[in-house]
Design an enzyme around this catalytic site. Sequence first.
Site, PDB file in Angstrom:
ATOM      1  N   ALA A 138       0.836  -1.202   0.000  1.00 38.02           N
ATOM      2  CA  ALA A 138       0.000   0.000   0.000  1.00 38.02           C
ATOM      3  C   ALA A 138       0.870   1.251   0.000  1.00 38.02           C
ATOM      4  CB  ALA A 138      -0.934  -0.004   1.207  1.00 38.02           C
ATOM      5  N   TYR A 139       1.884   1.264   0.843  1.00 31.41           N
ATOM      6  CA  TYR A 139       2.808   2.398   0.895  1.00 31.41           C
ATOM      7  C   TYR A 139       3.537   2.556  -0.437  1.00 31.41           C
ATOM      8  CZ  TYR A 139       6.720   5.314   2.484  1.00 31.41           C
ATOM      9  OH  TYR A 139       7.650   6.307   2.628  1.00 31.41           O
ATOM     10  N   SER A 140       4.054   1.449  -0.985  1.00 36.06           N
ATOM     11  CA  SER A 140       4.799   1.506  -2.238  1.00 36.06           C
ATOM     12  C   SER A 140       3.919   2.025  -3.374  1.00 36.06           C
ATOM     13  CB  SER A 140       5.339   0.113  -2.588  1.00 36.06           C
ATOM     14  OG  SER A 140       6.215  -0.363  -1.592  1.00 36.06           O
ATOM     15  N   SER A 142       1.222   3.882  -3.109  1.00 37.58           N
ATOM     16  CA  SER A 142       0.866   5.288  -2.886  1.00 37.58           C
ATOM     17  C   SER A 142       2.016   6.211  -3.268  1.00 37.58           C
ATOM     18  CB  SER A 142       0.455   5.518  -1.430  1.00 37.58           C
ATOM     19  OG  SER A 142       1.555   5.439  -0.542  1.00 37.58           O
TER      20      SER A 142
END
Length: 232
Positions: A138-140, A142
């Site tokens: 999810a972080y990557s 985003s």
Amino acid sequence: MEPQQDARTRRAIITGGQSGLGAACAARLRSDGIEVVTFDLSAGADVSIDITDPAAVEAAVSQVGPVDILINSAGVVGPNKPFWQIDLPEWQKTFDVNVNGLFNVTKAVVPGMIERGWGRIVSMASMAGKDGNPNLSAYSASKAAVIGLTKSLGKELAKTGVIVNAIAPAVIETPMNAATSPEVLAHITSLIPMGRVGRAEEVAALVAWLTSDEISFSTGAVYDISGGRATY
């Protein structure tokens, strides 16, 4: 010739400006004579605000007055787990802060920058947005969105005097990374040829240049600060 700004002190909004990279950038820009307004939910912020609320952002930006510099530093790590174990609310929260919040604040300041013919926007992306980090999908994802937005907006504003760039750090010693699981942190640190994490003040020094008059021919770019990890 690039339009000249008026003689008043330049003003910067820094989201997530109370800790980590945002706080380091706030300290550096203040030392350079910039008026800094921090947007954050943490105690002590100049403006206490949830940047995922577009109406609140519009109102806050209007109250701040002319904004010359925007540093999009607010962010969350999101879920530390395999992709297939992520719940939709966890995924959505990560994008709400890292992408939609950035959209809200940037959208609010860009028209004024265009009107005045000068502006600097720097968004915190991540090496994760280029390489992808395991168990941080999810972080990557985003941060990949932040890179795509930067490239697009930089082209749109290329002839306006408003310069838009992003920074892609590897692991930096910040409170946000303190919340990352030890296994994930060890893995992503092992990818850095220098064998160490970065310091927030090193990132702030790059931000200071990207928000100055010294840069005028770079926009829509992604600046790596990765201890040698970056490969493209």
